[in-house]
Design a protein around this motif. Sequence first.
Motif, PDB file in Angstrom:
ATOM      1  N   ASP A 236       0.840  -1.200   0.000  1.00 23.62           N
ATOM      2  CA  ASP A 236       0.000   0.000   0.000  1.00 23.62           C
ATOM      3  C   ASP A 236       0.869   1.241   0.000  1.00 23.62           C
ATOM      4  O   ASP A 236       2.030   1.197   0.429  1.00 23.62           O
ATOM      5  N   HIS A 237       0.338   2.326  -0.487  1.00 23.90           N
ATOM      6  CA  HIS A 237       1.064   3.598  -0.462  1.00 23.90           C
ATOM      7  C   HIS A 237       0.083   4.746  -0.527  1.00 23.90           C
ATOM      8  O   HIS A 237       0.166   5.615  -1.385  1.00 23.90           O
ATOM      9  N   GLU A 238      -0.815   4.774   0.372  1.00 27.69           N
ATOM     10  CA  GLU A 238      -1.917   5.750   0.483  1.00 27.69           C
ATOM     11  C   GLU A 238      -2.466   6.232  -0.861  1.00 27.69           C
ATOM     12  O   GLU A 238      -2.828   5.414  -1.673  1.00 27.69           O
ATOM     13  N   GLN A 239      -2.542   7.522  -1.119  1.00 26.38           N
ATOM     14  CA  GLN A 239      -3.371   7.975  -2.255  1.00 26.38           C
ATOM     15  C   GLN A 239      -2.589   8.083  -3.574  1.00 26.38           C
ATOM     16  O   GLN A 239      -2.730   9.053  -4.323  1.00 26.38           O
ATOM     17  N   ASN A 240      -1.753   7.094  -3.867  1.00 20.24           N
ATOM     18  CA  ASN A 240      -1.011   7.097  -5.136  1.00 20.24           C
ATOM     19  C   ASN A 240      -1.991   7.045  -6.321  1.00 20.24           C
ATOM     20  O   ASN A 240      -3.198   6.859  -6.134  1.00 20.24           O
ATOM     21  N   CYS A 241      -1.464   7.158  -7.525  1.00 17.58           N
ATOM     22  CA  CYS A 241      -2.323   7.280  -8.714  1.00 17.58           C
ATOM     23  C   CYS A 241      -3.304   6.101  -8.861  1.00 17.58           C
ATOM     24  O   CYS A 241      -4.500   6.304  -9.083  1.00 17.58           O
ATOM     25  N   LEU A 271       5.156   6.344 -15.365  1.00 13.66           N
ATOM     26  CA  LEU A 271       5.434   7.258 -14.252  1.00 13.66           C
ATOM     27  C   LEU A 271       4.992   6.657 -12.933  1.00 13.66           C
ATOM     28  O   LEU A 271       5.283   7.182 -11.862  1.00 13.66           O
ATOM     29  N   HIS A 272       4.267   5.533 -13.010  1.00 13.80           N
ATOM     30  CA  HIS A 272       3.783   4.878 -11.772  1.00 13.80           C
ATOM     31  C   HIS A 272       4.388   3.467 -11.738  1.00 13.80           C
ATOM     32  O   HIS A 272       5.601   3.320 -11.788  1.00 13.80           O
ATOM     33  N   GLY A 273       3.574   2.433 -11.706  1.00  8.95           N
ATOM     34  CA  GLY A 273       4.116   1.069 -11.562  1.00  8.95           C
ATOM     35  C   GLY A 273       4.969   0.626 -12.731  1.00  8.95           C
ATOM     36  O   GLY A 273       5.910  -0.177 -12.574  1.00  8.95           O
ATOM     37  N   GLY A 313      12.803   9.897  -7.924  1.00  2.32           N
ATOM     38  CA  GLY A 313      11.813  10.948  -7.725  1.00  2.32           C
ATOM     39  C   GLY A 313      10.518  10.382  -7.177  1.00  2.32           C
ATOM     40  O   GLY A 313      10.182   9.203  -7.403  1.00  2.32           O
ATOM     41  N   HIS A 314       9.814  11.207  -6.430  1.00  2.00           N
ATOM     42  CA  HIS A 314       8.550  10.767  -5.850  1.00  2.00           C
ATOM     43  C   HIS A 314       7.748  11.977  -5.433  1.00  2.00           C
ATOM     44  O   HIS A 314       8.316  12.961  -4.971  1.00  2.00           O
ATOM     45  N   ARG A 315       6.443  11.907  -5.607  1.00  2.00           N
ATOM     46  CA  ARG A 315       5.592  13.023  -5.210  1.00  2.00           C
ATOM     47  C   ARG A 315       5.674  13.296  -3.706  1.00  2.00           C
ATOM     48  O   ARG A 315       5.618  14.443  -3.271  1.00  2.00           O
ATOM     49  N   PRO A 322      11.939   4.558   1.988  1.00  2.00           N
ATOM     50  CA  PRO A 322      12.370   3.494   2.919  1.00  2.00           C
ATOM     51  C   PRO A 322      12.312   2.100   2.294  1.00  2.00           C
ATOM     52  O   PRO A 322      13.068   1.207   2.663  1.00  2.00           O
ATOM     53  N   ARG A 323      11.417   1.928   1.314  1.00  2.00           N
ATOM     54  CA  ARG A 323      11.315   0.620   0.649  1.00  2.00           C
ATOM     55  C   ARG A 323      12.511   0.390  -0.263  1.00  2.00           C
ATOM     56  O   ARG A 323      13.046  -0.712  -0.348  1.00  2.00           O
ATOM     57  N   ALA A 324      12.941   1.469  -0.940  1.00  2.00           N
ATOM     58  CA  ALA A 324      14.110   1.347  -1.826  1.00  2.00           C
ATOM     59  C   ALA A 324      15.339   0.986  -0.994  1.00  2.00           C
ATOM     60  O   ALA A 324      16.206   0.231  -1.442  1.00  2.00           O
ATOM     61  N   ASN A 369      13.282   5.545  -5.862  1.00  2.00           N
ATOM     62  CA  ASN A 369      11.985   5.133  -5.312  1.00  2.00           C
ATOM     63  C   ASN A 369      11.882   3.601  -5.339  1.00  2.00           C
ATOM     64  O   ASN A 369      12.827   2.918  -5.736  1.00  2.00           O
ATOM     65  N   VAL A 370      10.721   3.100  -4.968  1.00  2.00           N
ATOM     66  CA  VAL A 370      10.544   1.642  -4.822  1.00  2.00           C
ATOM     67  C   VAL A 370      10.871   0.874  -6.112  1.00  2.00           C
ATOM     68  O   VAL A 370      11.273  -0.281  -6.077  1.00  2.00           O
ATOM     69  N   ASP A 371      10.711   1.558  -7.261  1.00  2.00           N
ATOM     70  CA  ASP A 371      10.894   0.870  -8.540  1.00  2.00           C
ATOM     71  C   ASP A 371      12.354   0.758  -8.986  1.00  2.00           C
ATOM     72  O   ASP A 371      12.639   0.085  -9.973  1.00  2.00           O
ATOM     73  N   LEU A 391       3.678  -7.906 -11.368  1.00  2.00           N
ATOM     74  CA  LEU A 391       4.111  -8.278 -10.012  1.00  2.00           C
ATOM     75  C   LEU A 391       3.813  -7.149  -9.027  1.00  2.00           C
ATOM     76  O   LEU A 391       3.392  -7.386  -7.895  1.00  2.00           O
ATOM     77  N   PHE A 392       3.982  -5.914  -9.484  1.00  2.00           N
ATOM     78  CA  PHE A 392       3.624  -4.760  -8.647  1.00  2.00           C
ATOM     79  C   PHE A 392       2.122  -4.832  -8.343  1.00  2.00           C
ATOM     80  O   PHE A 392       1.690  -4.627  -7.193  1.00  2.00           O
ATOM     81  N   ALA A 393       1.323  -5.123  -9.362  1.00  2.00           N
ATOM     82  CA  ALA A 393      -0.139  -5.178  -9.163  1.00  2.00           C
ATOM     83  C   ALA A 393      -0.510  -6.244  -8.125  1.00  2.00           C
ATOM     84  O   ALA A 393      -1.394  -6.026  -7.290  1.00  2.00           O
ATOM     85  N   GLY A 395       1.274  -7.208  -5.632  1.00  2.20           N
ATOM     86  CA  GLY A 395       1.622  -6.663  -4.320  1.00  2.20           C
ATOM     87  C   GLY A 395       0.635  -5.597  -3.877  1.00  2.20           C
ATOM     88  O   GLY A 395       0.236  -5.553  -2.711  1.00  2.20           O
ATOM     89  N   ARG A 396       0.210  -4.725  -4.789  1.00  2.00           N
ATOM     90  CA  ARG A 396      -0.637  -3.582  -4.421  1.00  2.00           C
ATOM     91  C   ARG A 396      -2.103  -3.963  -4.184  1.00  2.00           C
ATOM     92  O   ARG A 396      -2.870  -3.195  -3.596  1.00  2.00           O
ATOM     93  N   LEU A 397      -2.481  -5.162  -4.630  1.00  2.00           N
ATOM     94  CA  LEU A 397      -3.896  -5.572  -4.561  1.00  2.00           C
ATOM     95  C   LEU A 397      -4.537  -5.388  -3.171  1.00  2.00           C
ATOM     96  O   LEU A 397      -5.615  -4.792  -3.068  1.00  2.00           O
TER      97      LEU A 397
END
Length: 436
Positions: A236-241, A271-273, A313-315, A322-324, A369-371, A391-393, A395-397
């Motif tokens: 999770d990462h709160e209100q990401n895109c 720009l996202h996953g 970079g990150h918004r 911290p994940r990176a 960033n995490v990516d 794979l990101f999807a 995890g984010r589910l």
Amino acid sequence: MSDANAAPGGETVALRLPNGEHELKVVHAVEGAPGIELGKLLASTGYITHDPGFVNTGAASSAITYIDGDAGILRYRGYPIEQLAQKSTFIEVSYLLIYGELPTKTQLDDFTEKIQRHTLLHEDLKAFFSGFPRDAHPMPVLSSAVSALSTFYQDSLNPFDEPNVELSTIRLLAKVPTLAAYAYKKSVGQPLLYPDNSLGLVENFLRMTFGFPAEPYEVDPEVAKALDLLFILHADHEQNCSTSTVRLVGSSEANLFASISAGINALFGPLHGGANAAVLDMLEGIKNDGGDVANFVSRVKNKEKGVKLMGFGHRVYKNYDPRAKIIKNTADEILGKIAGGDELLDIAKKLEETALSDDYFVERKLYPNVDFYTGLIYRALGFPTKYFTVLFALGRLPGWIAHWREMIQDPATKIGRPRQIYTGETERDYTPLEQR
Ligand SMILES: CC(=O)SCCNC(=O)CCNC(=O)[C@H](O)C(C)(C)COP(=O)(O)OP(=O)(O)OC[C@H]1O[C@@H](n2cnc3c(N)ncnc32)[C@H](O)[C@@H]1OP(=O)(O)O
Ligand SMILES: O=C([O-])CC(=O)C(=O)O
């Protein structure tokens, strides 16, 4: 206008607008993060806030994930990401995000068993996979298949029917790994495998992805552990895109499957996953150009069209993600064990070092960033670049589901509907075709 941010919580400050002076209440939603009821006030006075990219818009109240971007802090339900990464499992973190508390042993066993019972797909849904072109990107295949779940579970489409929302939650957690594995099998032209429900969620996914029907498949515990860790870090990462997309679609009272499918599409973008795949392409490009990291960095700084330091970079983070940090620290170990090292990891580290000692990146507070490091691990685990964002999807589910459920239960939820600043023509009269 007064310096409203400097006022302590609970106080009121004056806001002077062309139509008069207004009292502005300062609220503290979270300690250290003052929120100001500016949006509500402006709406009542008829002003529209122009905030492209929602840089400064709090669109929801949420108790799921806390981020302090300046300090590089991430917590799920109050638990530091570092502790969860070290001590928890993806299935436990999924429970935590969705239900708010760490499960007891009985709750975890029950949750695990329910998921295991729902991993199978309807045979007609499997048929969808033969309809996509062989070289189809697995992300739209996955989002289409998740969207199609709405057609198979039509009894579960009412967002306010709690038992059915619960069932849809379990169905998604169980079936999306199966769909993701089939998207992979489709892309490599191999036969689909039925799930083996004696296996855990990650092990089952690995077997359905890399195994063959009627052949034994030994899950490598190091591979399963590495993937489990990456899923925790992405959960999770709160209100990401993509999460905001899930909430926005869900705010129209669209069902959970439809909302998650939209989230997968939002995640697809580079720009996202999609950045995890773009990072690997970038590293390979640098390698093929002779490994000249300094040259690549100067192209980024010169803002050459289409050249960005992907995975940087990150918004929200204006400090090291911290994940990176966790991924970078484990990349050596994982890549050493699984792949015996990686030349691209050396390029990535050199790239990071060069960027972090350059004023361009320092002034703009651009960090990995995490990516940035994940693609190297996914590649070592045997996944093709095109598949990384799937794979990101996965995890984010649980994060998407947790946010959708929180949004649906929140009495303050309103349909998402931003306003605009109109820049088009003012009123003009229609000209008949023959006069144009
Ligand atoms: C899971 C995730 O979604 S994490 C993010 C994954 N995405 C990426 O890694 C793609 C690369 N990064 C980016 O494109 C951006 O940093 C984003 C999309 C993540 C954040 O974008 P924003 O918050 O809108 O930042 P914004 O674009 O305003 O950047 C601020 C400044 O830093 C620069 N900048 C931001 N990211 C980068 C980058 N990766 N490489 C080079 N310059 C960058 C911008 O050009 C801008 O410079 P300027 O002030 O001279 O115009
Ligand atoms: O939060 C964001 O903007 C991007 C994101 O999803 C993440 O970093 O995991």
